[in-house]
Design an enzyme around this catalytic site. Structure first.
Site, PDB file in Angstrom:
ATOM      1  N   HIS A   1      -2.944   2.002  -4.270  1.00 22.17           N
ATOM      2  CA  HIS A   1      -1.745   1.163  -4.140  1.00 22.17           C
ATOM      3  C   HIS A   1      -1.431   0.376  -5.408  1.00 22.17           C
ATOM      4  O   HIS A   1      -0.451  -0.370  -5.446  1.00 22.17           O
ATOM      5  CB  HIS A   1      -1.894   0.184  -2.966  1.00 22.17           C
ATOM      6  CG  HIS A   1      -1.655   0.828  -1.637  1.00 22.17           C
ATOM      7  ND1 HIS A   1      -0.403   1.040  -1.121  1.00 22.17           N
ATOM      8  CD2 HIS A   1      -2.518   1.343  -0.729  1.00 22.17           C
ATOM      9  CE1 HIS A   1      -0.493   1.629   0.053  1.00 22.17           C
ATOM     10  NE2 HIS A   1      -1.766   1.826   0.316  1.00 22.17           N
TER      11      HIS A   1
ATOM     12  N   SER B   1      -4.262  -2.667   1.113  1.00 23.07           N
ATOM     13  CA  SER B   1      -2.968  -2.196   1.601  1.00 23.07           C
ATOM     14  C   SER B   1      -2.397  -3.003   2.759  1.00 23.07           C
ATOM     15  O   SER B   1      -1.210  -2.921   3.026  1.00 23.07           O
ATOM     16  CB  SER B   1      -3.080  -0.733   2.007  1.00 23.07           C
ATOM     17  OG  SER B   1      -4.034  -0.589   3.035  1.00 23.07           O
TER      18      SER B   1
ATOM     19  N   LYS C   1       1.430   8.390  -3.594  1.00 21.70           N
ATOM     20  CA  LYS C   1       2.126   7.120  -3.342  1.00 21.70           C
ATOM     21  C   LYS C   1       3.194   6.911  -4.420  1.00 21.70           C
ATOM     22  O   LYS C   1       4.224   7.555  -4.365  1.00 21.70           O
ATOM     23  CB  LYS C   1       1.114   5.990  -3.215  1.00 21.70           C
ATOM     24  CG  LYS C   1       0.360   6.132  -1.877  1.00 21.70           C
ATOM     25  CD  LYS C   1      -0.715   5.120  -1.612  1.00 21.70           C
ATOM     26  CE  LYS C   1      -1.295   5.381  -0.220  1.00 21.70           C
ATOM     27  NZ  LYS C   1      -2.723   5.164  -0.128  1.00 21.70           N
TER      28      LYS C   1
END
Ligand SMILES: *Cc1c(COP(=O)(O)O)cnc(C)c1O
Length: 396
Positions: free
Chosen positions: A214, A186, A244
């Site tokens: 991610h 990240s 996310k």
């Protein structure tokens, strides 16, 4: 009356953080977390969220969440193993498995909780875990909780991984050995070298565990890093978050049916903590439907990311070696980085500084998270603001 020892502990430590400029005052966002946000009555271009596809404020998802509240109420009511499991949670898990290309899936209350749950359900003090040094905090904590021997591996260094895997296996000290990694890292936006990791895992019979928080909704047409490399059959644990790209909250593990069956009887956050609310489950399931039906949002995300990266690079900024939409602007010095982010804020752009100890000393950066929901005008304005402040601070 509170404990004197506690008071002293808190006073000393908070004071210490404040004196070193490390005490984080959290901003209050007045309203929804979208491509722009309001803080202190001011509208800012938001380049700090993980809301990659803009789904956190999607109208269809809001409607589905409202309908779930109407039909199922606001809370799940009890732990799933005790009071039965809501049809909405089963449906969500069915969709996650289809989305990830696995036999089954189990959902948890967060991505963080998945790592608390899944690692220690399988690994114990007689095992070893090979863990990339840049793995997420929840992976590190999950590994510790398992009491397995933790062997740190240099970041994405396949020679180091092979050497340490060989040593661990040939020592004969461990019953099982796992290799564990983020799918996408990240802070730099680089992708784990999964094909090599899987090859090493096959050579040494390692358990493979990929936390793709991610990568899901971003790579592999949205299905994630494992799909991106076509390795769905070769990775034992695929972890993801629903907070996310999916835009809601919750987490999941996808894998073979026997693994998921085991997690349902052996993982403590599943057994002893209530599941996400009906609205969360329904909205997440709908978001996954949308991703499986169309990759329009994923394409838009990449277009915006490429646009932002090209713009910043063109102005002379060092944007590192990201392979994903995560766009760091590497500034170096910690204080300069913090000042840069503060000037961005004052000029209408919300992008946070990330400095030591989150990243190595001297590699301070402002991290930008473009999303599918940003317009070109917003990105142009952000790039122009970067240029203005970069010149003002004598960096470009
Ligand atoms: C963000 C993140 C998590 C935590 O996910 P939540 O759903 O917010 O708890 C876990 N692992 C990785 C790799 C992450 O990036």
């Amino acid at each position: 009356m509170s404990s004197k020892a506690l008071e002293q502990f808190l006073d000393e430590n908070i004071e210490d953080l404040k004196s070193r400029g490390l005490y984080n005052e959290i901003d209050i966002v007045e309203g929804a977390n979208g491509p722009t946000i309001q803080i202190g009555g001011r509208e800012l271009i938001n380049l700090s969220s993980n809301n990659y596809l803009g789904l956190a404020t999607n109208n269809t998802l809001k409607q589905v969440a409202n309908e779930a509240v109407a039909s199922h109420g606001v809370g799940a009511g009890a732990v799933r193993t005790i009071n039965g499991t809501l049809d909405l949670h089963k449906e969500l898990e069915r969709k996650i498995a289809a989305f990830k290309g696995t036999e089954a899936a189990i959902s948890y209350q967060s991505g963080f909780n998945c790592n608390m749950a899944a690692i220690s359900a399988v690994m114990d003090r007689n095992d070893a875990i090979l863990s990339d040094e840049l793995n997420h905090a929840s992976i590190i904590d999950g590994c510790r909780l398992s009491k397995a021997k933790i062997i740190r591996v240099n970041h994405s260094d396949m020679d180091d991984l092979r050497k340490k895997a060989k040593e661990a296996v040939e020592s004969g000290q461990y019953n099982k050995v796992m290799v564990i990694t983020d799918g996408v890292f990240s802070m730099d936006g680089d992708i784990a070298k999964l094909p090599e990791i899987v090859e090493i895992a096959e050579e040494f019979d390692l358990i493979t565990y990929v936390d793709d928080a991610h990568g899901s909704g971003v790579l592999g047409n949205g299905a994630g890093t494992v799909k991106h490399f076509g390795l769905q059959d070769k990775v034992d644990f695929q972890i993801g978050t629903l907070s996310k790209a999916i835009g809601v909250v919750g987490g999941y593990v996808a894998g073979k049916k026997n693994l998921i069956d085991w997690l349902k009887v052996a993982s403590r956050p599943f057994l002893f903590s209530t599941a996400v609310t009906p609205a969360d489950a329904a909205a997440s399931a709908k978001a996954i439907d949308m991703l499986m039906e169309s990759n329009e949002l994923v394409q838009l995300l990449w277009e915006n990311a490429d646009y932002l990266k090209a713009g910043l690079k063109d102005k002379g900024f060092d944007i590192g070696n990201s392979e994903t939409p995560i766009t760091p602007v590497i500034i170096g010095d910690e204080q300069l980085t913090q000042k840069f982010s503060k000037r961005l804020f004052e000029s209408g752009v919300y992008a946070k500084s990330i400095v030591f100890p989150t990243v190595p000393r001297g590699t301070g950066r402002v991290r930008n998270m473009p999303t599918a929901a940003h317009t070109k005008e917003m990105l142009d304005q952000a790039i122009a603001t970067y240029e203005k402040i970069g010149k003002e601070m004598g960096m470009i």
